[in-house]
Design a protein around this motif. Structure first.
Motif, PDB file in Angstrom:
ATOM      1  N   VAL A 124       0.841  -1.210   0.000  1.00  0.00           N
ATOM      2  CA  VAL A 124       0.000   0.000   0.000  1.00  0.00           C
ATOM      3  C   VAL A 124       0.869   1.250   0.000  1.00  0.00           C
ATOM      4  CG1 VAL A 124      -1.710   1.322   1.298  1.00  0.00           C
ATOM      5  CG2 VAL A 124      -1.941  -1.164   1.149  1.00  0.00           C
ATOM      6  N   ARG A 125       1.904   1.232   0.799  1.00  0.00           N
ATOM      7  CA  ARG A 125       2.781   2.406   0.876  1.00  0.00           C
ATOM      8  C   ARG A 125       3.489   2.661  -0.448  1.00  0.00           C
ATOM      9  NH1 ARG A 125       5.511   0.638   4.627  1.00  0.00           N
ATOM     10  NH2 ARG A 125       7.416  -0.001   3.537  1.00  0.00           N
ATOM     11  N   MET A 126       3.972   1.614  -1.093  1.00  0.00           N
ATOM     12  CA  MET A 126       4.711   1.787  -2.338  1.00  0.00           C
ATOM     13  C   MET A 126       3.796   2.160  -3.498  1.00  0.00           C
ATOM     14  SD  MET A 126       7.930   1.304  -1.672  1.00  0.00           S
ATOM     15  CE  MET A 126       8.723   0.877  -3.217  1.00  0.00           C
ATOM     16  N   ILE A 127       2.602   1.559  -3.538  1.00  0.00           N
ATOM     17  CA  ILE A 127       1.680   1.819  -4.645  1.00  0.00           C
ATOM     18  C   ILE A 127       0.962   3.144  -4.464  1.00  0.00           C
ATOM     19  CG2 ILE A 127      -0.413   0.962  -5.794  1.00  0.00           C
ATOM     20  CD1 ILE A 127       0.580  -1.881  -4.943  1.00  0.00           C
ATOM     21  N   ASN A 128       0.585   3.470  -3.209  1.00  0.00           N
ATOM     22  CA  ASN A 128      -0.149   4.708  -2.920  1.00  0.00           C
ATOM     23  C   ASN A 128      -1.396   4.832  -3.800  1.00  0.00           C
ATOM     24  OD1 ASN A 128      -0.674   7.169  -1.674  1.00  0.00           O
ATOM     25  ND2 ASN A 128       0.571   8.329  -3.141  1.00  0.00           N
TER      26      ASN A 128
END
Length: 211
Positions: A124-128
Motif C-alpha cells: 500500500v505504501r509503495m503503490i499509494n
C-alpha cells in the motif's frame, strides 16, 4: 524495496520462501505475493490465495474464482488479456491478499493475518492507490482500523457491496467474496465503478503525484 516495474509478478521482490507461519509452510504450494501495476490507482485485496493461485503462484489465476476477478478487471479496462489468463496483463490495477499462503482446510487465523500485515502495508505504501477494493467481510474488517474511520464490524460488506466509503486518504469500494457473487452482483460492482467512480475525479480524496 523498489517500485521499478521490472515484472508484474511480485514486483517488490518480497520473500517468496517466507516461513513466518509454520502451520502454512507444509500446506501451501506457493507464497503468493501481489501482482500488477506498481503505479496503480486501484488496489484489490482479498483474504487469502484461492486454490488456483496457490498452484500457479499468480494472484487470481488458475480457477473460476480468479477468472471472475479477471473478468471484472477486463470490463473495467484494467486487464489487456482475456479472463483465464495465466499471467494477466494489468494496467492501473494491483491485486493482492491479506495473507500470502493457502491452507486447503481452513482460512487464515488472526495471528497469520497479523504476521502477513507488513507485506500488505509495504505494498500500500509503495503503490499509494486512490481506491482500495476490499474483497469480503474479513478483508474489510482487517483494513478498517488503518485505512478508514470505521471499526471492524461497523460495515456490512454484503450491504455495502458496490458502494463507495471515504477512507483515510483513500476511498474504499467493498466487494463481497468472489465465490458468493452472482453475475448480477458482479455487474453491479462494475457498473458502480464505471458510473460513479470513473465518472468523477476520485483523485480529490488526497494529493496525488502526477502520472
Amino acid at each position: 524495496m523498489d517500485a521499478e516495474q521490472d515484472s508484474l509478478a511480485n514486483p517488490f521482490s518480497m520473500d517468496a520462501a517466507c516461513r513466518n507461519c509454520a502451520a502454512l509452510c507444509e500446506a501451501r504450494t506457493n507464497v503468493v505475493h501481489g501482482y500488477g501495476d506498481v503505479g496503480a490507482e486501484f488496489l484489490f485485496v482479498a483474504e487469502r490465495p484461492h486454490p488456483g493461485a496457490d498452484r500457479t503462484g499468480v494472484p487470481f489465476t488458475g480457477d473460476e474464482t480468479g477468472e471472475r476477478l479477471q473478468r471484472i478487471l477486463a470490463e473495467l479496462g484494467f486487464a489487456r488479456t482475456a479472463p483465464g489468463a495465466e499471467e494477466p496483463d494489468l494496467q492501473n490495477a494491483f491485486v493482492t491478499y491479506l495473507t500470502r499462503c493457502h491452507h486447503p482446510d481452513r482460512g487464515p487465523t488472526d495471528e497469520e493475518i497479523r504476521t502477513c500485515e507488513p507485506y500488505l502495508n509495504a505494498e500500500v505504501r509503495m503503490i499509494n492507490p486512490e481506491i482500495i477494493v476490499p474483497i469480503g467481510q474479513r478483508t474489510f474488517d482487517a483494513l478498517a482500523i488503518d485505512y478508514t474511520t470505521k471499526r471492524p464490524g461497523d460495515v456490512d460488506v454484503d450491504a455495502a457491496h458496490a458502494t463507495t466509503i471515504r477512507g483515510r486518504g483513500f476511498e474504499l469500494v467493498p466487494m463481497i467474496e468472489l465465490e458468493a457473487q452472482t453475475d448480477e452482483r458482479t455487474d453491479a460492482f462494475v457498473e458502480h465503478l464505471l458510473e460513479n467512480v470513473f465518472a468523477r475525479d476520485y483523485r480529490q480524496t488526497k494529493g496525488r503525484r502526477g502520472r
